[in-house]
Structure formats: C-alpha cells, structure tokens
Design an enzyme around this catalytic site. Sequence first.
Site, PDB file in Angstrom:
ATOM      1  N   HIS A 121      35.813 -23.842 -12.853  1.00 25.19           N
ATOM      2  CA  HIS A 121      34.933 -24.831 -13.602  1.00 25.19           C
ATOM      3  C   HIS A 121      35.836 -26.017 -13.866  1.00 25.19           C
ATOM      4  CE1 HIS A 121      31.631 -25.379 -16.517  1.00 25.19           C
ATOM      5  NE2 HIS A 121      32.108 -26.426 -16.160  1.00 25.19           N
ATOM      6  N   GLU A 181      31.791 -24.557 -10.256  1.00 27.16           N
ATOM      7  CA  GLU A 181      31.009 -24.874 -11.432  1.00 27.16           C
ATOM      8  C   GLU A 181      31.318 -26.269 -11.947  1.00 27.16           C
ATOM      9  OE1 GLU A 181      30.478 -20.558 -13.423  1.00 27.16           O
ATOM     10  OE2 GLU A 181      31.517 -22.163 -14.346  1.00 27.16           O
ATOM     11  N   HIS A 212      28.221 -16.042 -18.781  1.00 26.81           N
ATOM     12  CA  HIS A 212      28.871 -16.380 -19.796  1.00 26.81           C
ATOM     13  C   HIS A 212      28.676 -15.186 -20.642  1.00 26.81           C
ATOM     14  CE1 HIS A 212      30.381 -19.489 -22.548  1.00 26.81           C
ATOM     15  NE2 HIS A 212      30.341 -20.214 -21.407  1.00 26.81           N
TER      16      HIS A 212
HETATM   17  N1  PXP Z   1      29.075 -19.538 -16.090  1.00 29.18           N
HETATM   18  C1  PXP Z   1      29.444 -20.831 -16.231  1.00 29.18           C
HETATM   19  C2  PXP Z   1      28.306 -21.946 -15.916  1.00 29.18           C
HETATM   20  C3  PXP Z   1      30.517 -21.133 -17.096  1.00 29.18           C
HETATM   21  O1  PXP Z   1      30.613 -22.412 -17.581  1.00 29.18           O
HETATM   22  C4  PXP Z   1      31.152 -20.187 -17.417  1.00 29.18           C
HETATM   23  C5  PXP Z   1      32.493 -20.482 -18.402  1.00 29.18           C
HETATM   24  O2  PXP Z   1      33.455 -21.270 -17.639  1.00 29.18           O
HETATM   25  C6  PXP Z   1      31.012 -18.622 -16.864  1.00 29.18           C
HETATM   26  C7  PXP Z   1      29.927 -18.653 -16.418  1.00 29.18           C
HETATM   27  C8  PXP Z   1      31.727 -17.630 -17.523  1.00 29.18           C
HETATM   28  O3  PXP Z   1      31.746 -17.449 -18.757  1.00 29.18           O
HETATM   29  P1  PXP Z   1      32.755 -16.495 -19.498  1.00 29.18           P
HETATM   30  O4  PXP Z   1      34.306 -17.038 -19.114  1.00 29.18           O
HETATM   31  O5  PXP Z   1      32.651 -16.201 -20.784  1.00 29.18           O
HETATM   32  O6  PXP Z   1      32.802 -14.908 -18.645  1.00 29.18           O
END
Ligand code: PXP
Length: 242
Positions: free
Chosen positions: A43, A70, A190
């Site tokens: 991301h 992302e 997330h």
């Molecule tokens: N999905 C998105 C859109 C995110 O921004 C993130 C964090 O970068 C994640 C998934 C993954 O989240 P986590 O790091 O809490 O596993």
Amino acid sequence: MPRLSVNLNKVALIRNSRGANYPDLVRVATDCEGFGAEGITIHPRPDQRHARYDDVFALRESVTTELNIEGYPTEKFLSVVLEAKPEQVTLVPDEPGQLTSDHGWDTVGRAEELRSIVGKLKDAGIRTSLFIDPVADLLEGALAVGTDRIEFYTGPYAQSFDEDPERAVASFAKASRYAAELGLGINAGHDLNLHNLSYFVGALPDLQEVSIGHALVTDSLYHGLSNTIQLYLQKIAEGSRR
Ligand code: PXP
C-alpha cells in the site's frame, strides 16, 4: 478457501528506517510465497513512508502468485499501477497523510469518480476492488461503478470481536451474502489476526481473499515468517471447515 495475501508495508517500514535495502522487500515477498502465501500486497502512500512506488515495479517482476496494490487513486498512484499492471488494485479512500485506512468508500456519493477510475483499470486488464464498509447501499454503489470485487474494512469487526464475536461479524456476514447475490467478489482486511481470523472466515463462506500485514509481521517476531504463514493458513482452513 480464501487466499492469504501478505501485506508487506511493515517490512518496508523497517527497511526505510535505516536507508539501505535491508530487509529486501523482493526477497521477503519471494520467501512469503515459498512459505505458502497466495498473494503479496503493498500500500504505497503519497509520503512513501513504508512501501514506495518503485517497490511496485520490483515486486511486479518477482511475484508469481498475485500482486495486489492498495491505495488512494492519486494521479501518481494510477500512473504507477497502470504501468506495472498488478493482478489486482484495491482502491482505498485514505487522505494523503492518514496513519492507516479507517473507513471505506462512499460508493454512491463518489460514483462518477470511481466509475471512471475503475473503468481505466479494467481497460488495462487489472482486477479492481473497492475498500468498503458492510452496508447494502454501498455494495449496490460498488456494483454500479463496475468494480470486480469489494474489500470489507474489518477494523470494527476486530475491535468488537472479544466482546461478542457473533455480533461483531453479523453485518459482515449479511453484507457478504448480499455482495455474492450481486455478483461481486469479496475480499477483506484490516486488523485480522490469529485470534479473530478463523471466526471471520467461517462466517463468510463467499470470502475470496484476506490481506493481512500488521499482525502477521508482528507474529513473525515470535514464530518466524515461515511458521507464522503456516499458522495463518491453518486459521483460514479451520474457518473454511466451520
Ligand atoms: N486492507 C487495506 C485497504 C489496508 O489499508 C490495510 C493496511 O495497510 C490492510 C488491508 C491490512 O491491514 P493490517 O495491516 O491491519 O493487517
């Protein structure tokens, strides 16, 4: 079974803290795939404080499973993904300086903008996913702008999981059934971790992918990356059998 896409932003954060290419993101991504990960996610944010735009091109060369990029669709972000052509782009409505993603798109209010961006990505042969909250109107909005998939923002699930798992997952399970009815593909991510993952997977039989970064990288400090990926794959398998 949902695929496990490993988000490597936190690995990039460690690399950036010292300036040299160590740990090497490409090497870590290749190792994650060797240990069983079925996708790699980064991301890149506008300040490039963890994953950077040049990482997208380096990973495009090396990733053999699926690369998921992302981000907020700035001009720079779009030019990078349109050139690198990852398998999937997940659009996230983050403000440029935001610490982490904490809400999904207003797919109705921002329909025109999203339709145009999704169209450009799809024309380039890239699968699209929109980060959203589990709300029926937003799913209908996502369908209307032409996205292939949605990614549920699972932060609120993780926050209320310990209090009452059934209640925490209810809106996601319901929205997932509706998304499947609409013909949307379903991802989630997330704050998913070893504690809350299998329950979530068990409640959403149509789930296709989870992307996990923060907890997985943290767990690797204790168990090592190879063992940790096995543990996450086991949780996904356990959830799928429920
Ligand atoms: N999905 C998105 C859109 C995110 O921004 C993130 C964090 O970068 C994640 C998934 C993954 O989240 P986590 O790091 O809490 O596993």
